[in-house]
Design an enzyme around this catalytic site. Sequence first.
Site, short mmCIF file in Angstrom:
data_model
loop_
_atom_site.label_atom_id
_atom_site.label_comp_id
_atom_site.label_asym_id
_atom_site.label_seq_id
_atom_site.Cartn_x
_atom_site.Cartn_y
_atom_site.Cartn_z
N GLU A 256 -0.77 -1.45 3.82
CA GLU A 256 0.41 -2.34 3.76
C GLU A 256 1.30 -2.24 4.99
O GLU A 256 2.47 -1.82 4.88
CB GLU A 256 1.21 -2.06 2.49
CG GLU A 256 0.45 -2.25 1.21
CD GLU A 256 1.34 -2.21 -0.04
OE1 GLU A 256 2.53 -1.86 0.09
OE2 GLU A 256 0.84 -2.53 -1.14
N GLU B 286 -5.34 -1.76 -4.63
CA GLU B 286 -4.30 -1.38 -5.60
C GLU B 286 -4.01 -2.54 -6.53
O GLU B 286 -3.90 -3.70 -6.08
CB GLU B 286 -2.96 -1.02 -4.92
CG GLU B 286 -2.96 0.25 -4.12
CD GLU B 286 -1.61 0.52 -3.45
OE1 GLU B 286 -0.57 0.02 -3.94
OE2 GLU B 286 -1.62 1.22 -2.43
#
Length: 471
Positions: free
Chosen positions: A175, A374
Amino acid sequence: MSDLPVFPEGFVFGAATASYQIEGAAYDDGRGPSIWDTYSHTPGRTAGGDTGDVACDHYHRYAEDIGLLRGLGVDSYRFSIAWPRIQPTGQGSANQKGLDFYSRLVDELLEAGIEPAATLYHWDLPQALETPSNSGSAAGGGWRVRETAERFAEYTAIVAELLADRVPRWITLNEPWCSAFLGYSVGRHAPGAQEGTGALAAAHHLLVGHGLAVKALRAAGVREVGITLNPDFNVPATDSAADRAVALRADTQHNLVWTDPILAGRYPEAEQDTWGELITRQDFRRDGDLELIAQPLDFLGVNYYRPTLVADAPYRETDPAVRVATDNRYAERPWPDVRRNAMGWPVVPETFTQLLTGLKDRYGDALPPIHITENGTAEHDEVAADGAVHDTDRVTYLHDHLTALRAAMDAGVDVRGYYVWSLLDNFEWALGYAKRFGIIRVDYDTQERTPKDSYHWYRKLIAAHQGRPQS
Ligand code: GBH
């Protein structure tokens, strides 16, 4: 919940964690400080002043945690490597004890029949690269400066040399949106800066660091290389032209800033409209950078939790000299009529399908196979009288999102794996330990682990997938 979604043979089921969120042992075996140690120890930065000093004490309890993974039956475990354990100041020779920890972890995973998937950077930048000490020779400046990308490549080479033959799946960055924009614009992640062009330079240097790390991993001969992004699913609040333009600005800031360079070798078309004066200074970009950034990947990691409803809004700050990079003339609106989880996030599973088919529509054959690295939810878990955690909302969330994922695959998106976030309750960054994402409860007083109902549900789903008895 009998209608479990069915996945193709070879589909990878896993669970994910990250170093600073679970390891603790922040001062053990020569680990240096990271920007998250500094940030979490700064009064007022995290909820309740929580820090990762102890966390889930996974550094000392990894064998027990691997036992829980084995009980779960996962094919793969995604963890991250703490750069400051490997290079305490972010440069120079490796700290043997840090290498030894990940070497032991990987060996025990392999012994348990679990494929390791390693993330090289899940936000714990060595503090010395952000603010150098007097004795260090690093430039400082963190991701605002190109040198940090070069240091990241050196660290990657060290770790890859150690683990290339034992770790089949590698993720360069987790991220980078959070690193660049929460870290250097919103200020809610370490190092807590609130900048305009500095955050855009950080975004670019993270991309460069990714490209250099891909090269280092290829040179070491690893099997699979990818990057994990957290694409937002931005929906315009109305059909108006203004709100549609807003959605493009939100997409540019969150998504296209990463996916256009990485998957299409170009900077996003709407970056001028999104950043205005802030992107006029582009001296951090060099010739050849796009080729470096756009090297072919074996997979794209996608983290997905929630959609965002966006509407047109004025700049929060009118003076571009002090405007931050995430001030892009849009505001989030509440998603109507849906359940909200403990993060306050709207639960809208079908947007997971739409996000993935949207990626396929935009990038076509340039979209590599996808791993969901995720997906999960924080809920108001309670321990029942019998000691169990009946986290029905989490089970429903996982069931519905896996069903939505399966629908995207039916629609032609090549998805190879799914990692639930998270194996354990853990340090949820600025929100501390109050938010619990685990399928295993952690009692932070005793470090006792209690598998929640969602753990048992996931175990049955995996067993059914692998053709094993489901009880
Ligand atoms: C992912 O971040 C991360 O990869 C993982 O480490 C994290 O635990 C997980 O998702 C769940 O959040 O109050 O401003 O700090 C997703 C992005 C970043 C969203 C932190 C929630 C908290 C908002 N997350 N953010 S703030």
